[in-house]
Design an enzyme around this catalytic site. Structure first.
Site, short mmCIF file in Angstrom:
data_model
loop_
_atom_site.label_atom_id
_atom_site.label_comp_id
_atom_site.label_asym_id
_atom_site.label_seq_id
_atom_site.Cartn_x
_atom_site.Cartn_y
_atom_site.Cartn_z
N GLY A 36 0.82 -1.21 0.00
CA GLY A 36 0.00 0.00 0.00
C GLY A 36 0.85 1.26 0.00
N ALA A 37 1.84 1.30 -0.89
CA ALA A 37 2.88 2.34 -0.81
C ALA A 37 2.84 3.35 -1.96
CB ALA A 37 4.25 1.69 -0.74
N SER A 90 -4.33 -1.06 -7.07
CA SER A 90 -5.27 -0.64 -8.10
C SER A 90 -4.74 -0.68 -9.53
CB SER A 90 -5.79 0.77 -7.80
OG SER A 90 -4.72 1.70 -7.76
N ASN A 145 1.40 -2.06 5.28
CA ASN A 145 0.65 -0.82 5.38
C ASN A 145 -0.69 -0.86 4.65
OD1 ASN A 145 0.43 2.28 5.69
ND2 ASN A 145 0.35 1.99 3.47
N SER A 199 -3.76 1.54 13.62
CA SER A 199 -4.58 2.76 13.58
C SER A 199 -5.03 3.11 14.98
CB SER A 199 -5.81 2.53 12.69
OG SER A 199 -6.75 3.57 12.86
N TYR A 255 -13.24 -1.87 10.59
CA TYR A 255 -11.85 -1.44 10.41
C TYR A 255 -11.11 -1.49 11.75
CZ TYR A 255 -7.91 1.56 9.10
OH TYR A 255 -6.65 2.06 8.86
N LYS A 286 -7.82 -3.91 12.85
CA LYS A 286 -6.56 -3.34 13.31
C LYS A 286 -6.22 -3.83 14.72
CE LYS A 286 -5.33 -1.06 9.70
NZ LYS A 286 -4.11 -1.44 8.96
N ILE A 306 -4.13 11.55 10.21
CA ILE A 306 -2.99 11.92 9.36
C ILE A 306 -3.49 12.50 8.04
CG2 ILE A 306 -0.87 11.08 8.25
CD1 ILE A 306 -0.77 10.84 11.29
#
Length: 244
Positions: A13-14, A39, A83, A135, A148, A152, A181
């Site tokens: 996920g970078a 994606s 991530n 998170s 979610y 986590k 964030i």
């Protein structure tokens, strides 16, 4: 300090946000970094164009077959940063089965199987670093992030259970839990002044963080300087998790 020369890293996920900044910082300290995104291959390529020496690797972590394809490209790595995540905002009783499965598959199931896959190579070399990105929602209750937050919290328990088993092999495993964030995921909420003010009111430090606030914590845990830290949960949230 924090010299990662000769190390290889995979950051899932970078292509943007926190993951991109982690990948950029690891590369800036000498690591060869594989940049994963789900994606599109083009999005991965745009990200690595900004990170010298980085390699793009597209893989959808909700699909088990894609995990094998990811490993086929990267081979064994020294550093694994998990991530990637899926987040849907719904009331607790409005999630479909597909919503449920996608979040669990990406946020928890893929973490387990990627750790299992990459740990063997780390064991053989007697050195490894695994960092999961959690998170603030693993502690706090958010009315629209029930699933979610559950995934986590479960990911943290995964870290705490596996870390002792890997420590004798020179492998550390930790969780970093960001708060609010400035990322594309949060852009819609934070761009509204009233919403932003409400969020900042829950943060003792008084402001929303940036990916640059999170990435150095990951760098520490991935370096030799972090060798005596394992099984830890490092909160990078401006104190947000301390408030109900």
């Amino acid at each position: 300090m924090f010299d990662l020369t000769g190390r290889t890293a995979l950051v899932t996920g970078a292509t943007q946000g926190i993951g991109f900044e982690i990948a950029r910082l690891l590369a800036a300290h000498g690591a060869k970094v594989f940049v994963n995104g789900a994606s599109s291959e083009e999005k991965c390529k745009r990200a690595v164009a900004k990170i010298p020496g980085a390699v793009p690797v597209r893989a959808d972590l909700t699909q088990m077959a894609e995990l094998e394809r990811l490993y086929a490209v990267t081979g064994d790595v020294d550093i694994l940063v998990l991530n990637a995540s899926v987040q849907y905002k719904r009331a607790w009783d409005e999630f479909s089965e597909a919503d449920f499965d996608e979040q669990v598959d990406c946020n928890l199931k893929s973490s387990y199987f990627l750790i299992k896959k990459y740990a063997d190579g780390m064991k053989k070399r007697g050195w490894g670093r695994i960092v999961t990105i959690g998170s603030v929602n693993q502690y706090n209750q958010h009315p629209e992030l029930t699933l979610y937050g559950i995934t986590k919290a479960a990911q943290l328990k995964l870290v705490q259970n596996i870390a002792p088993a890997l420590a004798p092999f020179g492998i550390t495993m930790n969780n970093v839990a960001p708060g609010a964030i400035e990322t594309p995921r949060n852009e819609a909420v934070l761009s509204d002044p009233a919403n932003r003010s409400a969020v900042e009111g829950k943060i003792p430090c008084g402001y929303v963080g940036t990916p640059e606030d999170v990435a150095p914590a990951v760098l520490l845990l991935c370096s030799e300087e972090g060798r005596y830290i394992t099984g830890a949960d490092l909160r990078v949230d401006g104190g947000m998790s301390l408030k109900s």
